[in-house]
Design a protein around this motif. Structure first.
Motif, PDB file in Angstrom:
ATOM      1  N   ARG A  38       5.176  -1.367   2.910  1.00 28.79           N
ATOM      2  CA  ARG A  38       4.193  -1.395   3.996  1.00 28.79           C
ATOM      3  C   ARG A  38       2.814  -1.717   3.447  1.00 28.79           C
ATOM      4  NH1 ARG A  38       4.851   1.585   8.620  1.00 28.79           N
ATOM      5  NH2 ARG A  38       3.240   0.129   9.307  1.00 28.79           N
ATOM      6  N   VAL A  39       2.060  -2.472   4.187  1.00 28.35           N
ATOM      7  CA  VAL A  39       0.643  -2.667   3.921  1.00 28.35           C
ATOM      8  C   VAL A  39      -0.113  -2.278   5.182  1.00 28.35           C
ATOM      9  CG1 VAL A  39       0.943  -4.473   2.177  1.00 28.35           C
ATOM     10  CG2 VAL A  39       0.688  -5.112   4.573  1.00 28.35           C
ATOM     11  N   ARG A  40      -1.328  -1.832   4.991  1.00 23.91           N
ATOM     12  CA  ARG A  40      -2.141  -1.441   6.146  1.00 23.91           C
ATOM     13  C   ARG A  40      -2.263  -2.617   7.114  1.00 23.91           C
ATOM     14  NH1 ARG A  40      -3.723   1.415   1.904  1.00 23.91           N
ATOM     15  NH2 ARG A  40      -4.207   3.616   2.171  1.00 23.91           N
ATOM     16  N   LYS A  41      -2.177  -2.322   8.385  1.00 21.79           N
ATOM     17  CA  LYS A  41      -2.306  -3.319   9.456  1.00 21.79           C
ATOM     18  C   LYS A  41      -1.234  -4.405   9.370  1.00 21.79           C
ATOM     19  CE  LYS A  41      -7.165  -2.363  10.016  1.00 21.79           C
ATOM     20  NZ  LYS A  41      -8.508  -2.858  10.206  1.00 21.79           N
ATOM     21  N   ASP A  42       0.000  -4.012   8.948  1.00 20.55           N
ATOM     22  CA  ASP A  42       1.095  -4.987   8.857  1.00 20.55           C
ATOM     23  C   ASP A  42       1.752  -5.270  10.206  1.00 20.55           C
ATOM     24  OD1 ASP A  42       2.739  -2.717   9.264  1.00 20.55           O
ATOM     25  OD2 ASP A  42       3.360  -2.625   7.165  1.00 20.55           O
ATOM     26  N   ASP A  76       0.821  -1.211   0.000  1.00 21.34           N
ATOM     27  CA  ASP A  76       0.000   0.000   0.000  1.00 21.34           C
ATOM     28  C   ASP A  76       0.855   1.260   0.000  1.00 21.34           C
ATOM     29  OD1 ASP A  76      -2.408  -1.519   0.222  1.00 21.34           O
ATOM     30  OD2 ASP A  76      -2.074  -1.688   2.386  1.00 21.34           O
TER      31      ASP A  76
END
Length: 141
Positions: free
Chosen positions: A105-109, A81
């Motif tokens: 990074r990805v959301r809620k990683d 993301d």
């Protein structure tokens, strides 16, 4: 006491192995051996430069444009993301050779990137004095 050989200089020279993603005459980018997330890449100048303020002006535009391309490639390759871009300068710099981290990074990683504790200014006057000192030093450069 002799300094340890620079592992990034060894990667640049080919003495040490790395999973390279970019190389030209001035910059090399490769996977971090202890990644925060898969796709975590480091970019280094091919000449030994310890800190960001020592980056020659002649390399600055190339450093910037290559890091932007690298950021997009890392994000796309990992279907991320976004990304975390950072450089440490002496403090927390595990290898004393300028390097830029590009971390997908990805959301809620689960990564908790925390900059703290925070130290607010005691007053507007203290903030103004600090800003004035920085401005003064910039004007002298």
């Amino acid at each position: 006491m002799a300094e340890k050989p620079c592992v990034f200089c060894q990667i640049v020279s080919g003495e040490a192995v790395a999973y390279e993603v970019w190389r030209d005459d001035d910059l090399v980018a490769f996977l971090d051996t202890k990644p925060v997330f898969h796709g975590h890449v480091l970019m280094v100048p091919t000449v030994h430069i310890r800190t960001y303020d020592q980056l020659p002006v002649r390399l600055a535009e190339h450093w910037l444009t290559t890091s932007q391309r690298l950021q997009l490639a890392v994000q796309d390759a990992r279907r991320a993301d976004g990304s975390l871009i950072l450089m440490n300068n002496v403090v927390s710099q595990s290898v004393p050779h300028l390097h830029l981290h590009v971390i997908p990074r990805v959301r809620k990683d689960g990564l908790r990137f925390w900059l703290g504790p925070r130290h607010p200014y005691a007053s507007d006057a203290q903030a103004k004095d600090t800003a004035d000192r920085i401005k003064e030093l910039l004007d002298r450069q």
